[in-house]
Enzyme design. Structure first.
Site, short mmCIF file in Angstrom:
data_model
loop_
_atom_site.label_atom_id
_atom_site.label_comp_id
_atom_site.label_asym_id
_atom_site.label_seq_id
_atom_site.Cartn_x
_atom_site.Cartn_y
_atom_site.Cartn_z
N LYS A 108 30.46 29.10 43.34
CA LYS A 108 30.88 28.97 44.64
C LYS A 108 29.83 27.65 45.55
O LYS A 108 30.60 27.00 46.47
CB LYS A 108 30.58 30.18 45.45
CG LYS A 108 31.66 31.13 45.28
CD LYS A 108 31.93 32.21 46.32
CE LYS A 108 32.98 33.14 45.68
NZ LYS A 108 33.19 34.39 46.55
N LYS A 190 40.58 32.34 34.99
CA LYS A 190 41.22 33.72 35.53
C LYS A 190 42.27 33.64 36.64
O LYS A 190 41.81 32.69 37.34
CB LYS A 190 39.88 34.63 35.69
CG LYS A 190 39.21 34.46 36.95
CD LYS A 190 38.55 35.64 37.49
CE LYS A 190 37.97 35.34 38.91
NZ LYS A 190 37.57 36.61 39.68
N LYS A 193 42.79 34.21 43.50
CA LYS A 193 43.54 33.59 44.94
C LYS A 193 43.22 32.34 45.26
O LYS A 193 43.85 31.58 45.89
CB LYS A 193 43.31 34.76 45.87
CG LYS A 193 41.91 34.95 46.30
CD LYS A 193 41.69 36.01 46.96
CE LYS A 193 40.10 36.72 46.76
NZ LYS A 193 39.77 37.81 46.62
P1 ATP Z 1 38.15 34.53 44.27
O1 ATP Z 1 39.50 33.63 44.28
O2 ATP Z 1 37.28 34.50 45.69
O3 ATP Z 1 37.12 34.45 43.14
P2 ATP Z 1 39.24 36.96 43.29
O4 ATP Z 1 40.72 36.81 43.33
O5 ATP Z 1 38.67 36.53 41.96
O6 ATP Z 1 38.59 35.94 44.21
P3 ATP Z 1 37.63 39.23 43.95
O7 ATP Z 1 37.77 39.55 45.46
O8 ATP Z 1 36.26 38.33 43.42
O9 ATP Z 1 38.92 38.32 43.45
O10 ATP Z 1 37.65 40.47 42.95
C1 ATP Z 1 37.98 41.75 43.53
C2 ATP Z 1 38.08 42.88 42.32
O11 ATP Z 1 39.22 42.16 41.50
C3 ATP Z 1 36.92 42.76 41.28
O12 ATP Z 1 36.56 43.78 40.71
C4 ATP Z 1 37.19 41.76 40.22
O13 ATP Z 1 36.63 41.98 39.09
C5 ATP Z 1 38.93 41.99 40.08
N1 ATP Z 1 39.59 40.83 39.60
C6 ATP Z 1 39.71 39.54 40.20
N2 ATP Z 1 40.34 38.82 39.52
C7 ATP Z 1 40.59 39.30 38.45
C8 ATP Z 1 41.43 38.94 37.20
N3 ATP Z 1 42.24 37.79 37.25
N4 ATP Z 1 41.57 40.04 36.47
C9 ATP Z 1 41.08 41.16 36.31
N5 ATP Z 1 40.34 41.42 37.68
C10 ATP Z 1 39.94 40.68 38.48
#
Ligand code: ATP
Ligand code: LTN
Length: 326
Positions: A108, A190, A193
């Protein structure tokens, strides 16, 4: 059980399959606490009106995904001030070196080089406080959060080593299928968003979801065969994982189902399965969003219950470190 998600964007099927779906399945077995991590979210600049909207949408989506507020304590992080109070104490038991090694901080700070604030650096300590203050056994998260749970355990062990058994040491609770949903556009990263092209949002229109699945990257070989081989065919394996989570079918069953049909039939089928999985959730989310008074009653009751439990731990910690009872 306790977990949270940052309202930093719209929820996507990675959040659902990796986290929320598992939460909803455990309400009868465990005493569950789930929250909107709004305090974590401001480590990156946010538009205030958008943040408010996303917190409410996230709460409505939690409920629509099956988190019954009667069985689960649902609340907004900033409504329970003891998280921040415990985070301050834990700061004094966390080392600069260990925070500097956190992958998320490195990522980040590279992505937001103009705003490497102290909150971004301190993020894991607030997260450790979120967790330890409820003394949970398990923290259900996706695979990417493992390092944060590890540092939380290290901080708790360090504190317990000095003051005796104050904190329960929590375990991460990570699903096998769905723990790491990959981007449809770039299956080696992964689904997230922050990369909307390969990301399927929970409240997205069915036609957009179908289009994204039809365009999903499969593999560069010409085999055109639905076979689970994550190393060789990460795109196909990812679609199989999504299809398996959405339908409850095993990889073997999926291979049989699409035997001889190729990706042309498989990709739209995955899209349809996801649309069907999301249909009732989308309808219920919209219904709940129209009832602001109900949502308010849920987050108020949630914060009250959460604060009661959290304050007990905070009082214990304050006493242990030598603060005079107010
Ligand atoms: P960012 O884009 O800011 O990294 P994010 O979309 O990865 O955000 P988070 O808010 O960091 O989402 O994650 C919320 C929850 O969803 C956490 O428990 C995280 O482990 C899970 N999660 C996020 N992305 C995935 C994914 N691609 N697959 C499985 N679990 C996920
Ligand atoms: N970092 C988590 C959100 C989060 C969290 C928590 C998860 C904040 N505090 C406590 C579990 C327990 C994320 O999903 N990005």
């Amino acid at each position: 059980m306790l977990s949270g998600i940052q309202p930093s964007g719209e929820l996507h099927i990675g959040n659902y399959l990796g986290a929320i779906k598992n939460w909803a399945e455990r309400a009868d077995e465990y005493d569950c606490y789930y929250f909107m991590a709004d305090m974590h979210t401001i480590t990156v600049r946010q538009d205030p009106a958008e943040l408010r909207r996303r917190v409410l949408t996230q709460l409505a989506t939690y409920i629509a995904c099956g988190l019954d507020p009667e069985k689960n304590t649902l609340f907004i992080q900033s409504h329970v001030p003891s998280h921040a109070q415990l985070a301050w104490v834990l700061n004094c038991y966390t080392m600069f070196g260990e925070l500097s090694r956190m992958t998320q901080f490195k990522d980040k700070s590279a992505r937001h080089a103009d705003n490497i604030n102290a909150g971004l650096f301190d993020y894991p300590v607030l997260m450790a406080a979120d967790i330890l203050i409820y003394q949970p056994d398990y923290v259900p998260v996706g695979e990417d959060q493992r390092q944060h749970i590890e540092i939380c355990r290290d901080i708790a062990n360090r504190f317990n080593g000095i003051y005796g058994d104050v904190f329960k040491i929590p375990e991460p609770f990570i699903q096998k299928v769905g723990a790491r949903v990959m981007s449809l556009a770039t299956p080696d990263s992964k689904m997230s968003k922050s990369q909307p092209e390969g990301c399927v949002f929970m409240l997205e229109k069915p036609e957009d979801i179908l289009r994204k699945f039809k365009r999903a990257v499969t593999d560069s070989d010409r085999e055109n065969c639905v076979r689970y081989a994550p190393e060789e065919k990460p795109g196909v394996a990812n679609l199989m994982q999504i299809y398996a989570s959405a339908t409850g079918k095993s990889y073997e069953e999926i291979e049989k189902e699409f035997d001889g049909q190729g990706y042309g039939a498989f990709k739209p089928a995955v899209g349809e399965a996801v649309v069907e999985m999301l249909r009732p959730i989308q309808a219920e989310t919209q219904r709940l969003l129209a009832d602001k008074a109900y949502l308010e009653s849920v987050y108020r009751a949630g914060a009250e219950k959460a604060a009661y439990v959290a304050n007990k731990t905070l009082r214990k910690v304050y006493k242990k470190v030598g603060f005079i009872q107010p």
